[in-house]
Write a protein that holds these residues in place. Structure first.
Motif, mmCIF file in Angstrom:
data_model
loop_
_atom_site.group_PDB
_atom_site.id
_atom_site.type_symbol
_atom_site.label_atom_id
_atom_site.label_comp_id
_atom_site.label_asym_id
_atom_site.label_seq_id
_atom_site.Cartn_x
_atom_site.Cartn_y
_atom_site.Cartn_z
ATOM 1 N N VAL A 90 0.821 -1.219 0.000
ATOM 2 C CA VAL A 90 0.000 0.000 0.000
ATOM 3 C C VAL A 90 0.851 1.265 0.000
ATOM 4 O O VAL A 90 0.324 2.362 -0.247
ATOM 5 C CB VAL A 90 -0.982 0.017 1.187
ATOM 6 C CG1 VAL A 90 -1.994 -1.113 1.055
ATOM 7 C CG2 VAL A 90 -0.257 -0.062 2.522
ATOM 8 N N GLU A 91 2.143 1.145 0.275
ATOM 9 C CA GLU A 91 3.004 2.324 0.217
ATOM 10 C C GLU A 91 3.302 2.706 -1.225
ATOM 11 O O GLU A 91 3.359 3.885 -1.568
ATOM 12 C CB GLU A 91 4.306 2.061 0.977
ATOM 13 C CG GLU A 91 4.122 1.892 2.470
ATOM 14 C CD GLU A 91 3.457 3.095 3.104
ATOM 15 O OE1 GLU A 91 3.844 4.243 2.772
ATOM 16 O OE2 GLU A 91 2.554 2.901 3.945
ATOM 17 N N THR A 92 3.477 1.707 -2.081
ATOM 18 C CA THR A 92 3.841 1.973 -3.473
ATOM 19 C C THR A 92 2.704 1.706 -4.454
ATOM 20 O O THR A 92 2.741 2.187 -5.589
ATOM 21 C CB THR A 92 5.038 1.100 -3.884
ATOM 22 O OG1 THR A 92 4.637 -0.291 -3.845
ATOM 23 C CG2 THR A 92 6.202 1.306 -2.928
ATOM 24 N N GLY A 93 1.724 0.898 -4.032
ATOM 25 C CA GLY A 93 0.640 0.517 -4.933
ATOM 26 C C GLY A 93 0.952 -0.694 -5.784
ATOM 27 O O GLY A 93 0.123 -1.132 -6.595
ATOM 28 N N GLU A 94 2.146 -1.274 -5.608
ATOM 29 C CA GLU A 94 2.520 -2.422 -6.428
ATOM 30 C C GLU A 94 1.720 -3.658 -6.018
ATOM 31 O O GLU A 94 1.680 -4.030 -4.843
ATOM 32 C CB GLU A 94 4.004 -2.714 -6.298
ATOM 33 C CG GLU A 94 4.475 -3.857 -7.200
ATOM 34 C CD GLU A 94 5.962 -4.108 -7.131
ATOM 35 O OE1 GLU A 94 6.426 -5.012 -7.837
ATOM 36 O OE2 GLU A 94 6.652 -3.402 -6.378
ATOM 37 N N ALA A 95 1.088 -4.299 -6.990
ATOM 38 C CA ALA A 95 0.261 -5.472 -6.752
ATOM 39 C C ALA A 95 0.758 -6.655 -7.567
ATOM 40 O O ALA A 95 1.284 -6.479 -8.672
ATOM 41 C CB ALA A 95 -1.199 -5.175 -7.115
ATOM 42 N N LYS A 96 0.602 -7.853 -7.024
ATOM 43 C CA LYS A 96 1.003 -9.064 -7.729
ATOM 44 C C LYS A 96 0.142 -10.225 -7.253
ATOM 45 O O LYS A 96 -0.550 -10.129 -6.225
ATOM 46 C CB LYS A 96 2.478 -9.378 -7.474
ATOM 47 C CG LYS A 96 2.801 -9.666 -6.016
ATOM 48 C CD LYS A 96 4.291 -9.935 -5.816
ATOM 49 C CE LYS A 96 4.610 -10.239 -4.345
ATOM 50 N NZ LYS A 96 6.056 -10.495 -4.137
ATOM 51 N N VAL A 97 0.171 -11.324 -7.987
ATOM 52 C CA VAL A 97 -0.519 -12.540 -7.570
ATOM 53 C C VAL A 97 0.365 -13.244 -6.547
ATOM 54 O O VAL A 97 1.492 -13.639 -6.856
ATOM 55 C CB VAL A 97 -0.808 -13.467 -8.763
ATOM 56 C CG1 VAL A 97 -1.454 -14.764 -8.278
ATOM 57 C CG2 VAL A 97 -1.716 -12.768 -9.781
ATOM 58 N N ALA A 98 -0.153 -13.394 -5.317
ATOM 59 C CA ALA A 98 0.607 -14.072 -4.265
ATOM 60 C C ALA A 98 0.566 -15.582 -4.458
ATOM 61 O O ALA A 98 1.583 -16.256 -4.339
ATOM 62 C CB ALA A 98 0.058 -13.696 -2.889
ATOM 63 N N PHE A 99 -0.627 -16.106 -4.737
ATOM 64 C CA PHE A 99 -0.779 -17.533 -5.033
ATOM 65 C C PHE A 99 -2.162 -17.781 -5.617
ATOM 66 O O PHE A 99 -3.041 -16.911 -5.578
ATOM 67 C CB PHE A 99 -0.545 -18.407 -3.787
ATOM 68 C CG PHE A 99 -1.509 -18.172 -2.650
ATOM 69 C CD1 PHE A 99 -2.693 -18.900 -2.533
ATOM 70 C CD2 PHE A 99 -1.217 -17.246 -1.656
ATOM 71 C CE1 PHE A 99 -3.560 -18.703 -1.482
ATOM 72 C CE2 PHE A 99 -2.087 -17.045 -0.588
ATOM 73 C CZ PHE A 99 -3.254 -17.775 -0.499
ATOM 74 N N THR A 100 -2.348 -18.965 -6.179
ATOM 75 C CA THR A 100 -3.644 -19.367 -6.721
ATOM 76 C C THR A 100 -4.229 -20.484 -5.857
ATOM 77 O O THR A 100 -3.511 -21.165 -5.130
ATOM 78 C CB THR A 100 -3.521 -19.856 -8.171
ATOM 79 O OG1 THR A 100 -2.627 -20.978 -8.205
ATOM 80 C CG2 THR A 100 -2.993 -18.746 -9.070
ATOM 81 N N ARG A 101 -5.544 -20.668 -5.964
ATOM 82 C CA ARG A 101 -6.251 -21.698 -5.207
ATOM 83 C C ARG A 101 -7.152 -22.489 -6.150
ATOM 84 O O ARG A 101 -7.768 -21.920 -7.043
ATOM 85 C CB ARG A 101 -7.143 -21.074 -4.118
ATOM 86 C CG ARG A 101 -6.438 -20.137 -3.187
ATOM 87 C CD ARG A 101 -7.377 -19.647 -2.076
ATOM 88 N NE ARG A 101 -8.539 -18.928 -2.582
ATOM 89 C CZ ARG A 101 -9.804 -19.306 -2.429
ATOM 90 N NH1 ARG A 101 -10.095 -20.433 -1.806
ATOM 91 N NH2 ARG A 101 -10.787 -18.568 -2.900
ATOM 92 N N ASP A 102 -7.257 -23.787 -5.948
ATOM 93 C CA ASP A 102 -8.170 -24.637 -6.706
ATOM 94 C C ASP A 102 -9.396 -24.893 -5.834
ATOM 95 O O ASP A 102 -9.349 -25.648 -4.865
ATOM 96 C CB ASP A 102 -7.491 -25.958 -7.066
ATOM 97 C CG ASP A 102 -8.383 -26.860 -7.916
ATOM 98 O OD1 ASP A 102 -9.584 -26.557 -8.053
ATOM 99 O OD2 ASP A 102 -7.878 -27.874 -8.426
ATOM 100 N N CYS A 103 -10.526 -24.237 -6.183
ATOM 101 C CA CYS A 103 -11.749 -24.343 -5.379
ATOM 102 C C CYS A 103 -12.632 -25.524 -5.769
ATOM 103 O O CYS A 103 -13.703 -25.710 -5.193
ATOM 104 C CB CYS A 103 -12.542 -23.049 -5.476
ATOM 105 S SG CYS A 103 -11.715 -21.650 -4.704
#
Length: 324
Positions: free
Chosen positions: A271-284
């Motif tokens: 939240v300081e820089t606004g940089e976002a990424k995919v942390a992980f995926t889930r199989d529901c």
């Protein structure tokens, strides 16, 4: 059956829609609340064999969720029937308890509940916790929630786009409504705040538009819920279909409900820089399972990320993961 040919179903359904539109659902539900309470008491006394049957049908119908190359599914808890109605939207924690929110939008039914994390024993519930003045303004359910300093902060949603965006505050001990803050519609075009997340290190609250958001909004928790700043998102083109958020060690983790896919994503945002990424995926397990809110804490079994998934039938899963 020839008489059916003479019926103008378009006109018939139009009249029915007009009739239903004149019903004050909030007032009606307030009157039948005692009846619903009695139904709940009855279901509590229902033989455990019946609950076992419901659980069996849930497991039989739902394809099994699983791990992916970026996450390990450690375990899942299943809430069914009334318990599911308390937990189909929001999920947060205070280290000892899970707090959940649930809804049945067309009926303007809202609920909050509290469960022991270790045992999943329900210790408190509150049906229709939302102030009726908010219901009359058009809010029909509670969205994602976040615990901070004895309070539950909740996004309020409006499926008919009539209400202004709103954040409501509830007492975490009693689950009673305390106050709310309306926000500009320009920030939330569909009139809903789908999720909120409070950074416990700073006391700042964050949220964004539900779909195609390119900015986060930061608020100071005070008497006016003062808007601090907008944070432009980088790294990803947008934040889409975000259903919940929670902070852990200064990082904002978001539950994204990828449409028509059994693979859902958890995003990480600085939240300081606004940089976002995919942390992980889930199989529901199935594509029409709806990813809901997320909460983050280190559980005894080693899992860190805990996400609520609604199976669109009778049950809500709380699934716990280790990111790989």
């Amino acid at each position: 059956m020839d008489f059916l040919k003479n019926i103008d179903f378009g006109e018939l359904f139009g009249k029915l829609k007009d009739l239903l539109g004149k019903v004050d659902w909030g007032d009606l539900l307030k009157k039948i609340k005692p009846v619903l309470s009695k139904v709940g008491d009855f279901l509590k006394k229902t033989p455990s064999m019946f609950m076992a049957l419901v659980l069996f049908l849930t497991v039989a119908v739902d394809p099994a969720a699983g791990s992916t190359d970026t996450s390990l599914l450690v375990h899942e808890d299943i809430l069914t029937l009334l318990d599911a109605s308390y937990a189909g939207q929001g999920l947060t924690n205070d280290g000892k308890y899970y707090y959940t929110s649930g809804a049945i939008s067309f009926a303007k039914y809202t609920a909050l509940a509290k469960y022991e994390i270790d045992t999943m024993k329900q210790v408190k519930k509150k049906v229709f916790p939302v102030d009726w003045d908010l219901i009359k303004k058009g809010y029909d359910h509670i969205g994602g929630i976040s615990y901070y300093d004895g309070k539950l902060y909740a996004g309020m949603e409006s499926t008919d786009n009539k209400a202004l965006p709103c954040i409501a505050v509830f007492n975490a001990d009693s689950l009673e409504y305390e106050t709310s803050f309306e926000l500009p519609r320009t920030w939330f075009p569909d009139g809903s705040v789908a999720w909120v997340a409070v950074n416990p290190q700073t006391g700042l609250l964050y949220c964004c538009a539900w779909d195609h958001a390119q900015t986060l909004h930061e608020f100071k928790i005070d008497a006016t819920m003062a808007h601090v700043r907008e944070i432009d998102i980088t790294g990803l083109s947008e934040l889409d279909r975000i259903q919940g958020g929670e902070f852990y060690q200064g990082v904002l983790f978001l539950s994204a409900d990828r449409k028509d896919s059994k693979i859902k994503e958890v995003l990480a945002v600085d939240v300081e820089t606004g940089e976002a990424k995919v942390a992980f995926t889930r199989d529901c397990g199935k594509a029409d399972s709806e990813a809901e809110d997320i909460t983050v804490f280190q559980a005894k079994d080693g899992s860190l990320f805990h996400v609520a998934d609604y199976n669109k039938l009778l049950s809500v899963y709380i699934r716990s993961y280790i990111a790989l």
